[in-house]
Design a protein around this motif. Structure first.
Motif, PDB file in Angstrom:
ATOM      1  N   ASN A   1       0.812  -1.223   0.000  1.00 39.84           N
ATOM      2  CA  ASN A   1       0.000   0.000   0.000  1.00 39.84           C
ATOM      3  C   ASN A   1       0.845   1.272   0.000  1.00 39.84           C
ATOM      4  O   ASN A   1       0.569   2.211  -0.740  1.00 39.84           O
ATOM      5  CB  ASN A   1      -0.919   0.002   1.231  1.00 39.84           C
ATOM      6  N   PHE A   2       1.867   1.286   0.860  1.00 39.99           N
ATOM      7  CA  PHE A   2       2.692   2.492   0.998  1.00 39.99           C
ATOM      8  C   PHE A   2       4.152   2.095   1.092  1.00 39.99           C
ATOM      9  O   PHE A   2       4.494   1.096   1.715  1.00 39.99           O
ATOM     10  CB  PHE A   2       2.271   3.282   2.247  1.00 39.99           C
ATOM     11  N   LYS A   3       4.997   2.909   0.463  1.00 36.48           N
ATOM     12  CA  LYS A   3       6.428   2.605   0.390  1.00 36.48           C
ATOM     13  C   LYS A   3       7.242   3.614   1.184  1.00 36.48           C
ATOM     14  O   LYS A   3       6.768   4.722   1.495  1.00 36.48           O
ATOM     15  CB  LYS A   3       6.892   2.624  -1.078  1.00 36.48           C
ATOM     16  N   VAL A   4       8.487   3.245   1.474  1.00 41.77           N
ATOM     17  CA  VAL A   4       9.421   4.167   2.129  1.00 41.77           C
ATOM     18  C   VAL A   4       9.455   5.486   1.359  1.00 41.77           C
ATOM     19  O   VAL A   4       9.480   5.494   0.122  1.00 41.77           O
ATOM     20  CB  VAL A   4      10.838   3.553   2.178  1.00 41.77           C
ATOM     21  N   ASN A   5       9.416   6.581   2.100  1.00 41.36           N
ATOM     22  CA  ASN A   5       9.456   7.949   1.562  1.00 41.36           C
ATOM     23  C   ASN A   5       8.137   8.415   0.960  1.00 41.36           C
ATOM     24  O   ASN A   5       8.068   9.507   0.401  1.00 41.36           O
ATOM     25  CB  ASN A   5      10.587   8.151   0.545  1.00 41.36           C
ATOM     26  N   ASP A   6       7.087   7.602   1.075  1.00 43.17           N
ATOM     27  CA  ASP A   6       5.765   8.098   0.705  1.00 43.17           C
ATOM     28  C   ASP A   6       5.350   9.172   1.723  1.00 43.17           C
ATOM     29  O   ASP A   6       5.658   9.068   2.912  1.00 43.17           O
ATOM     30  CB  ASP A   6       4.722   6.969   0.734  1.00 43.17           C
TER      31      ASP A   6
END
Length: 590
Positions: free
Chosen positions: A175-180
């Protein structure tokens, strides 16, 4: 502990959270919340405390806390609202699991299915892992820790007082990645900050405590609220003492005070400024053309400018109530009833209703009253009684409705109102007097000013009840020259005109409706700049802004309780408000 929690460390803590709080979803720009007229509900999840979060949310607008152990019943209650804020609070123990329980996930999914939701989690980002689908959640915020400062900052970001800029340090499934992390705009609503982050000293500001205590100990006022802001940030907000000297109800930051003549500045004046901004009136418009009642009076040639400068030669005031009393000094049956009857529905106090046509008597008296032949400054309540009449004639709306619709609602001034007993519990309102000369009862929730009371609690010169935070919002709007929360209420040119001291060379230190007196006889510490402005109130109040150093100061009290007394205004004689203002200037780090 003291080393770890010194003011400079707290200042750093604020800065860290401002940079850390992360927005991961923002469908249809639901964040920041701009429209404060929306009905907003709040639902708490998780077992840890949420007090700073909900308190800060409520400083921006009206928030209704809703809870129910049955999710269907909860959703039925939430149907009444435009938006639901859900926050998730877990204990700050890194080794503990912060995941939503199956029951919590069930509740969250059901709420999100039926409502427009902003979810704010005060826990590790990993607590989001059990949520497989975020489609039904419109706004998603990660605030990382359940700490007081994170709760305050996160609430500010939700309402745009601070902009979001945080980035996610880990990935959450697919769903969400590093640095999002999404950025949001910062609006110009009042925010909250440590004094050190706006160039002020916490240690110096703490000296306000002793002055407030001196006032209470000296029976200058039983209690008070003090607020200080700089550069758009509230850095000091405290309540002191009790509602009365019986020490029964402790003053809280949300309590309401009768702000007396500050009503002129925060209700009547901004509405007048809007009419001026729309060119409905000019500085030279004559009173005779503004109101037919004055067209043939000795006041017909008074200009709008002179009227607002208290340079029109009007008498200061009149004790209208005295002519309505019987031989024993009590309200006469000719003018009053104990219960509302036909033509007697204007409420003056508990079990006291005046003839509805007495307003006409007041206006005719003002129209026929003498005018000074010598042009000189004389402060007069008549100015704003006249302006209320003018506003209502031009807009075809009552002043209380006009202020509510045009300013109070959209500014989030939800604790500001006329006749507060229609909306608030009596215990949330500080009493102003035990009246022994007119109404003969405790005055609590009814306006202290006698003429305003005879107008049903709504007058151009008095009648507003508010608290320090709400007054600060209007003062910040003035400081920002008509802009607040992304809305332009009147032009900066209009504000500059109203803040001009037109007759300073003649010794009249007034703007158009604003007090600008800086000398020894004025209400300030004499350390304010010439561009500063504000107003005081008879019941023991002061609101003052200094654009030169972007400071804002509000002091509210009920110094008139239980009575003014033979010693008169001790609060003014002892210069309590001025001494606090002096500390504010001393706290600014050069």
């Amino acid at each position: 502990k003291e080393d770890l929690n010194s003011p400079d460390k707290d200042a750093l803590h604020y800065t860290l959270y401002v940079n850390a709080v992360t927005i991961l979803k923002n469908e249809k720009e639901i964040l920041p919340i701009k429209d404060l007229t929306k009905k907003i509900a709040y639902v708490k999840m998780g077992e840890d405390t949420n007090s700073d979060f909900i308190t800060t949310l409520k400083k921006y607008t009206e928030i209704t806390e809703v809870s129910n152990t049955n999710v269907d019943s909860l959703n039925t209650e939430l149907k009444k609202f435009d938006l639901v804020i859900v926050s998730y609070h877990k204990v700050n123990k890194a080794w503990e699991k912060h995941d939503f329980t199956s029951d919590e996930l069930f509740f969250l999914n059901k709420i999100a299915e039926k409502n427009k939701v902003i979810l704010d989690i005060f826990a590790k980002p990993y607590s989001l892992l059990p949520i497989t689908n975020f489609d039904a959640i419109e706004g998603l915020v990660v605030s990382y820790q359940n700490a007081p400062i994170s709760q305050i900052v996160s609430a500010e970001i939700l309402f745009g007082a601070k902009g979001a800029k945080g980035k996610l340090p880990v990935s959450i499934n697919d769903n969400f990645k590093v640095n999002d992390g999404l950025t949001t705009e910062k609006t110009d609503r009042l925010a909250f900050q440590m004094p050190e982050n706006v160039g002020m000293s916490s240690a110096v500001l703490s000296k306000i405590d002793a002055i407030a205590q001196k006032a209470i100990d000296g029976k200058m006022a039983p209690g008070m609220q003090v607020l200080v802001a700089r550069k758009g940030n509230v850095v000091f907000q405290k309540s002191y003492g009790y509602h009365t000297y019986n020490n029964d109800v402790k003053v809280s930051n949300t309590d309401l005070y009768d702000v007396a003549s500050i009503s002129k500045m925060i209700s009547t004046l901004p509405n007048v400024m809007q009419l001026y901004d729309k060119q409905k009136v000019t500085l030279e418009t004559k009173l005779g053309s503004m109101l037919p009642l004055f067209s043939k009076s000795n006041k017909k040639d008074i200009s709008f400018k002179d009227l607002l400068n208290h340079y029109a030669g009007l008498i200061a005031w009149s004790p209208f109530y005295k002519s309505t009393l019987d031989a024993k000094g009590f309200p006469s049956a000719e003018y009053y009833r104990k219960i509302p009857e036909k033509n007697f529905t204007t409420k003056v106090a508990d079990s006291l209703f005046i003839r509805n046509d007495y307003h006409d008597t007041i206006m005719k008296f003002i129209a026929n009253s003498p005018v000074s032949l010598k042009k000189e400054y004389k402060y007069s309540d008549f100015t704003f009684i006249i302006l209320k009449e003018y506003l209502e004639r031009v807009t075809h709306k009552k002043l209380e409705d006009l202020s509510q619709e045009k300013f109070f609602n959209s500014l989030g001034m939800n604790y500001t109102t006329y006749n507060p007993l229609l909306r608030f519990d009596k215990n949330a309102i500080a009493p102003t007097e035990i009246d022994t000369y007119f109404r003969h009862q405790l005055i609590q929730g009814y306006v202290h000013d006698m003429a305003a009371a005879m107008e049903g609690g709504v007058a151009g010169h008095a009648g507003v009840f508010s608290n320090a935070m709400d007054v600060a919002k209007m003062m910040q709007l003035f400081l920002q020259k008509g802009n607040y929360g992304g809305e332009q209420y009147f032009s900066s040119a209009t504000f500059d005109t109203f803040n001009t001291c037109f007759y300073c060379t003649q010794g009249v230190e007034r703007g158009l409706g604003f007090d600008k007196r800086l000398g020894k006889d004025g209400p300030t510490c004499q350390c304010a700049s010439a561009s500063s402005f504000g107003h005081t109130g008879f019941t023991g109040n002061m609101a003052w802004v200094d654009p030169a150093n972007e400071t804002l100061y509000v002091f509210l009290s009920n110094r008139t309780y239980p009575e003014v007394g033979e010693e008169g205004n001790k609060l003014a004689k002892e210069k309590i408000r001025e001494d606090i203002q002096k500390i504010i200037y001393e706290s600014i780090i050069k």
